[in-house]
Design a protein around this motif. Structure first.
Motif, mmCIF file in Angstrom:
data_model
loop_
_atom_site.group_PDB
_atom_site.id
_atom_site.type_symbol
_atom_site.label_atom_id
_atom_site.label_comp_id
_atom_site.label_asym_id
_atom_site.label_seq_id
_atom_site.Cartn_x
_atom_site.Cartn_y
_atom_site.Cartn_z
ATOM 1 N N GLN A 185 0.835 -1.197 0.000
ATOM 2 C CA GLN A 185 0.000 0.000 0.000
ATOM 3 C C GLN A 185 0.874 1.253 0.000
ATOM 4 N N SER A 186 1.988 1.210 0.710
ATOM 5 C CA SER A 186 2.918 2.339 0.736
ATOM 6 C C SER A 186 3.532 2.587 -0.642
ATOM 7 N N LEU A 187 3.913 1.513 -1.333
ATOM 8 C CA LEU A 187 4.472 1.659 -2.678
ATOM 9 C C LEU A 187 3.435 2.188 -3.665
ATOM 10 N N VAL A 188 2.203 1.718 -3.541
ATOM 11 C CA VAL A 188 1.132 2.195 -4.419
ATOM 12 C C VAL A 188 0.906 3.687 -4.186
ATOM 13 N N ALA A 189 0.888 4.108 -2.915
ATOM 14 C CA ALA A 189 0.703 5.524 -2.601
ATOM 15 C C ALA A 189 1.856 6.355 -3.176
ATOM 16 N N GLY A 190 3.069 5.836 -3.096
ATOM 17 C CA GLY A 190 4.218 6.526 -3.678
ATOM 18 C C GLY A 190 4.118 6.621 -5.187
ATOM 19 N N ASN A 191 3.623 5.556 -5.814
ATOM 20 C CA ASN A 191 3.446 5.576 -7.266
ATOM 21 C C ASN A 191 2.427 6.638 -7.678
ATOM 22 N N VAL A 192 1.309 6.707 -6.940
ATOM 23 C CA VAL A 192 0.276 7.698 -7.257
ATOM 24 C C VAL A 192 0.812 9.114 -7.023
ATOM 25 N N ALA A 193 1.570 9.289 -5.943
ATOM 26 C CA ALA A 193 2.119 10.617 -5.643
ATOM 27 C C ALA A 193 3.102 11.081 -6.711
ATOM 28 N N ASN A 194 3.777 10.147 -7.362
ATOM 29 C CA ASN A 194 4.758 10.493 -8.390
ATOM 30 C C ASN A 194 4.232 10.270 -9.799
ATOM 31 N N ALA A 195 2.926 10.271 -9.964
ATOM 32 C CA ALA A 195 2.330 10.014 -11.278
ATOM 33 C C ALA A 195 2.742 11.049 -12.315
ATOM 34 N N ASN A 196 3.072 12.263 -11.896
ATOM 35 C CA ASN A 196 3.456 13.318 -12.833
ATOM 36 C C ASN A 196 4.953 13.594 -12.827
ATOM 37 N N THR A 197 5.731 12.791 -12.135
ATOM 38 C CA THR A 197 7.174 12.992 -12.062
ATOM 39 C C THR A 197 7.837 12.401 -13.307
ATOM 40 N N PRO A 198 8.559 13.194 -14.071
ATOM 41 C CA PRO A 198 9.220 12.676 -15.276
ATOM 42 C C PRO A 198 10.256 11.605 -14.928
ATOM 43 N N GLY A 199 10.237 10.517 -15.662
ATOM 44 C CA GLY A 199 11.214 9.449 -15.491
ATOM 45 C C GLY A 199 10.942 8.499 -14.334
ATOM 46 N N LYS A 203 9.582 5.409 -12.388
ATOM 47 C CA LYS A 203 9.153 4.038 -12.709
ATOM 48 C C LYS A 203 8.298 3.509 -11.565
ATOM 49 N N SER A 204 7.135 2.970 -11.881
ATOM 50 C CA SER A 204 6.264 2.444 -10.834
ATOM 51 C C SER A 204 6.924 1.244 -10.159
ATOM 52 N N LYS A 205 6.633 1.089 -8.866
ATOM 53 C CA LYS A 205 7.233 0.023 -8.064
ATOM 54 C C LYS A 205 6.143 -0.861 -7.494
ATOM 55 N N ASP A 206 6.480 -2.125 -7.286
ATOM 56 C CA ASP A 206 5.579 -3.075 -6.645
ATOM 57 C C ASP A 206 6.431 -4.140 -5.982
ATOM 58 N N VAL A 207 5.856 -4.859 -5.059
ATOM 59 C CA VAL A 207 6.563 -5.944 -4.382
ATOM 60 C C VAL A 207 6.254 -7.260 -5.085
ATOM 61 N N LEU A 255 4.807 6.804 -20.590
ATOM 62 C CA LEU A 255 4.541 8.112 -21.187
ATOM 63 C C LEU A 255 5.794 8.693 -21.819
ATOM 64 N N HIS A 256 5.633 9.729 -22.616
ATOM 65 C CA HIS A 256 6.782 10.355 -23.283
ATOM 66 C C HIS A 256 7.761 10.948 -22.265
ATOM 67 N N SER A 257 7.308 11.236 -21.039
ATOM 68 C CA SER A 257 8.197 11.757 -20.003
ATOM 69 C C SER A 257 9.005 10.647 -19.333
ATOM 70 N N GLY A 258 8.752 9.375 -19.706
ATOM 71 C CA GLY A 258 9.459 8.252 -19.106
ATOM 72 C C GLY A 258 8.771 7.716 -17.865
ATOM 73 N N ASN A 259 7.621 8.242 -17.527
ATOM 74 C CA ASN A 259 6.866 7.822 -16.361
ATOM 75 C C ASN A 259 6.042 6.588 -16.719
ATOM 76 N N SER A 260 6.076 5.573 -15.855
ATOM 77 C CA SER A 260 5.346 4.344 -16.165
ATOM 78 C C SER A 260 4.186 4.096 -15.207
ATOM 79 N N VAL A 261 3.720 5.118 -14.515
ATOM 80 C CA VAL A 261 2.623 4.960 -13.555
ATOM 81 C C VAL A 261 1.285 5.036 -14.286
ATOM 82 N N SER A 262 0.473 4.016 -14.091
ATOM 83 C CA SER A 262 -0.894 4.000 -14.601
ATOM 84 C C SER A 262 -1.811 4.172 -13.393
#
Length: 126
Positions: free
Chosen positions: A21-35, A37-41, A84-91
């Motif tokens: 849940q912490s990693l998912v929250a971090g992924n959502v928080a960085n959804a607009n951060t260029p470059g 990469k989404s993380k999961d366990v 995304l074109h910014s290198g972000n992989s968060v969906s």
């Protein structure tokens, strides 16, 4: 291997769900951060498969059934399909699905623990 304690197993599962849940929250928080990469366990089932749990045979006539050669699920981890074109992989849709799964699994684990606790109390009270 010694006996498997249900409370310890549920506690480990809850810690794993908390980390996810912490990693998912971090992924959502960085959804607009260029470059970013989404993380999961790795799946909790893969952690259990590595433990090689087996049932204990208490009498000679009992059939011994073990986990055997369970297929390793770590290699089948799916990757995010969109970068995304910014290198972000968060969906965001995928992250919300993961958050829902973690919430559902946490409720299930706590329900099992409460049920086991009630059963344990009823057997000790007589």
């Amino acid at each position: 291997m010694g006996p498997v304690h249900l409370f310890e197993l549920i506690s480990q599962r809850s810690e794993w769900l908390s980390l996810r849940q912490s990693l998912v929250a971090g992924n959502v928080a960085n959804a607009n951060t260029p470059g970013f990469k989404s993380k999961d366990v790795i799946p909790f089932e893969a952690v259990l498969n590595r433990a090689n749990l087996e049932q204990t045979m208490t009498q000679q006539g009992h059939v011994k059934i073990g986990m055997g050669n369970v297929a390793d699920t770590e290699g089948t981890k799916k990757t995010d399909s969109m970068v995304l074109h910014s290198g972000n992989s968060v969906s965001l849709e995928g992250e919300l699905l993961k958050a829902g799964e973690a919430s559902r699994d946490h409720r299930l684990a706590s329900t099992v623990m409460k049920s086991f606790h009630r059963m344990l109390l009823s057997t000790t009270r007589g």
